[in-house]
Design a protein around this motif. Structure first.
Motif, short mmCIF file in Angstrom:
data_model
loop_
_atom_site.label_atom_id
_atom_site.label_comp_id
_atom_site.label_asym_id
_atom_site.label_seq_id
_atom_site.Cartn_x
_atom_site.Cartn_y
_atom_site.Cartn_z
N PHE A 33 36.39 34.02 36.81
CA PHE A 33 37.31 32.88 36.75
C PHE A 33 36.49 31.76 36.16
O PHE A 33 35.61 31.21 36.81
N PHE A 34 36.73 31.44 34.92
CA PHE A 34 35.84 30.61 34.13
C PHE A 34 36.49 29.26 33.82
O PHE A 34 37.58 29.20 33.25
N LEU A 179 47.08 32.45 40.68
CA LEU A 179 45.92 32.71 39.82
C LEU A 179 44.79 33.35 40.62
O LEU A 179 44.14 34.28 40.15
N ALA A 180 44.57 32.86 41.83
CA ALA A 180 43.52 33.44 42.68
C ALA A 180 43.86 34.90 42.97
O ALA A 180 42.98 35.77 42.95
N ASN A 183 43.35 37.06 39.87
CA ASN A 183 41.92 37.15 39.60
C ASN A 183 41.28 38.16 40.57
O ASN A 183 40.42 38.96 40.17
N ARG A 184 41.72 38.15 41.82
CA ARG A 184 41.23 39.13 42.80
C ARG A 184 41.59 40.55 42.36
O ARG A 184 40.84 41.49 42.60
N ASP A 185 42.73 40.68 41.68
CA ASP A 185 43.15 42.00 41.19
C ASP A 185 42.37 42.44 39.95
O ASP A 185 42.65 43.51 39.39
N GLY A 186 41.46 41.62 39.49
CA GLY A 186 40.60 42.02 38.38
C GLY A 186 40.87 41.33 37.06
O GLY A 186 40.20 41.61 36.06
N ARG A 187 41.87 40.46 37.01
CA ARG A 187 42.15 39.77 35.75
C ARG A 187 41.10 38.69 35.49
O ARG A 187 40.70 37.98 36.42
N CYS A 203 37.34 28.16 40.06
CA CYS A 203 36.40 28.81 39.13
C CYS A 203 35.06 29.14 39.79
O CYS A 203 34.61 28.45 40.69
N ARG A 204 34.45 30.20 39.27
CA ARG A 204 33.09 30.52 39.74
C ARG A 204 32.05 30.15 38.69
O ARG A 204 30.93 29.87 39.00
N GLN A 205 32.46 30.21 37.44
CA GLN A 205 31.56 29.84 36.33
C GLN A 205 32.17 28.64 35.62
O GLN A 205 33.40 28.56 35.50
N VAL A 206 31.32 27.76 35.12
CA VAL A 206 31.83 26.58 34.44
C VAL A 206 31.01 26.31 33.18
O VAL A 206 29.79 26.49 33.18
N ALA A 207 31.70 25.93 32.12
CA ALA A 207 31.01 25.44 30.92
C ALA A 207 31.61 24.08 30.58
O ALA A 207 32.83 23.91 30.64
#
Lengths: 248, 265
Positions: A33-34, A179-180, A183-187, A203-207
């Motif tokens: 989740f970016f 969305l969560a 995302n847990r389902d792999g998307r 999000c777990r990653q951020v840019a």
């Protein structure tokens, strides 16, 4: 493992000569989740347009699950769902038609389309509005339609360009939960937003991107863990003055 | 179960995508039936009345045909050209203007599929328009069909030519004003002097060459030959020119789509 999205030295110069993306490289692993942050005009939407085929990259390489998004654009695009910032929708069509046509463009058969449309219309509380013209809907309802359209093909990579801009708190929370869940389902999800709370929550990653370049990248915990949290890190990375500096 | 996003499944021709383009535009046409169909049919009906009852009786026969019989194929072709050009140009321009063309750009549709999808709708609209006019003509005893295969060839090929031309103009236009320019300055004048109302021999000798370099003349001559069996130029020449135009315009449109001209940023 093949990343969901890999961008290498992306550059986009518009015909007018405006350099929207200077040099962006990033990799998003599958299932991530970016959060893709940056001020207006930083190059976020242009990057998204290059990924999805709305814009033509001037240079660089984009791969979606290892598939070249320019050379093998058809194969790449069937894996992606885009919820754009603008309402790029036929205003005279109704929500059901809008979602249905998109499913058709993705090659979904009538039965699969109907099942998926019924599910999305129900999920986004569009049942009472499904036969109204898009132009008659409120801003929040329009946003729901565009989201449902983005999800019709059950994409592996979901790109959301400010999906909660202008929507009420209730829908925002409904959307966050959804969305969560997917995302847990792999998307894999790429999210741009000006709501830092949203990014921190999901999000777990951020840019962070500024003037067409990524100026900071890392895990959300790393970036939000710095003094002043995500907001402070964002303001410093984008060259704006954090509150405590501006107030001096 | 939907498995279209399964990477291991090879992508063939996106038939459902193509059909969806047709469904979508058919639904748009259904929203504007007066503009799409009723207007050209009423216009043809007026031509039948004027040239059949008012003017026709005062003009001697042409090539053994009543004047209305001579004029009607040209009127039919005029309406086919208009329907094809308007359908293609407005559909692509409107979708660019509102930006919902992006729905197709982000979907797994090839450029060729996008073009064929657009042209299918163009041919559908033109054919319905043309068949409607033909039925009116037959109903009033003003026409008949000598060759159905050639009649269909001219309807489909001329629709496709003006559909392709409409796509080019729709991609190029930056305003509704620009979108209408080709109709006002080229399509209407060239079609009017392309032999709808007169034979070449009726033109002053010094101006007859104008008809021969006007592609509309060959289209009208072709469909007139297919309908009433009267022609002023070899059909093969018209067919060759038509096929050549299809190849040139088709190649141009494919090139524009693949370059993203007017479509992608």
């Amino acid at each position: 493992m093949t990343p969901a999205l890999s961008i290498s030295h992306l550059r986009k110069v518009y015909r007018s000569g405006t350099v929207a993306v200077e040099d962006i490289s990033m990799t998003i692993p599958e299932g991530e989740f970016f959060g893709f942050l940056g001020p207006n005009g930083a190059g976020k939407s242009t990057t998204i347009h290059c990924i999805t085929g709305v814009a033509e990259p001037s240079a660089g390489k984009i791969e979606i699950f290892g598939i070249d998004a320019v050379k093998n654009y058809r194969e790449a695009r069937r894996l992606v769902g885009l919820c754009p910032q603008e309402f790029n929708v036929d205003p005279f069509a109704n929500p059901r038609q809008i979602v249905d046509w998109m499913g058709g463009y993705f090659g979904m058969g009538a039965k699969a389309r109907k099942e998926r449309i019924d599910y999305l219309i129900e999920r986004f509380d569009l049942v009472p509005h499904q036969k109204k013209q898009f132009r008659e809907l409120s801003g929040g309802l329009k946003r729901r339609v565009v989201l449902a359209r983005a999800l019709i093909n059950d994409p592996k990579l979901i790109i959301l360009d400010e999906p909660t801009a202008g929507v009420d708190v209730e829908l925002r929370r409904v959307l966050w939960r959804y969305l969560a869940e997917i995302n847990r389902d792999g998307r894999t999800i790429l999210l741009t937003s000006h709501y830092l709370e949203e990014v921190e929550r999901l999000c777990r990653q951020v840019a962070i991107v500024n003037m067409g370049r990524i100026v900071r990248e890392g895990t959300k915990d790393e970036i939000a863990g710095s003094p002043g949290g995500l907001e402070n890190a964002y303001l410093i990375a984008t060259g704006a003055e954090p509150d405590h500096v501006a107030g001096q | 179960m939907w498995r279209g996003n399964d990477m291991n499944r090879p992508m063939g021709i996106n038939w459902i995508g193509l059909y969806t383009m047709v469904r979508r535009e058919a639904s748009r046409m259904a929203r504007i039936p007066i503009q799409a169909f009723v207007a050209p049919w009423i216009s043809a009906l007026l031509f039948i009345f004027i040239f059949g009852s008012v003017v026709g009786g005062r003009i001697s026969q042409i090539g053994g045909h009543k004047y209305l019989e001579f004029v009607l194929p040209g009127v039919l072709m005029l309406n086919i050209v208009n329907a094809a050009f308007l359908q293609a140009s407005t559909a692509i321009y409107f979708s660019r203007f509102i930006k919902f063309v992006e729905e197709m750009l982000v979907a797994p549709l090839s450029y060729v599929e996008m073009i064929i999808g657009s042209l299918s709708v163009v041919v559908l609209r033109s054919t319905v328009t043309g068949i409607g006019i033909l039925l009116m003509g037959i109903g009033f005893g003003a026409t008949h069909i000598e060759s159905w295969p050639m009649f269909l060839f001219w309807i489909v090929s001329v629709s496709a030519i003006f559909g392709l031309l409409g796509l080019i103009i729709g991609l190029w236009s930056k305003s509704f004003e620009q979108l209408n320019m080709p109709v006002v300055f080229f399509l209407t004048p060239l079609s009017m002097i392309g032999g709808v109302f007169n034979t070449i021999s009726m033109l002053p000798a010094k101006l007859q060459w104008l008809a021969y370099i006007n592609p509309f003349f060959y289209f009208i001559n072709g469909i007139r030959g297919a309908m009433i069996g009267f022609d002023e130029a070899p059909q093969k020449l018209g067919i060759g020119l038509t096929l050549l135009l299809l190849v040139v315009l088709g190649g141009t449109v494919w090139r524009l789509y693949s370059k993203g001209y007017g479509l992608r940023e």
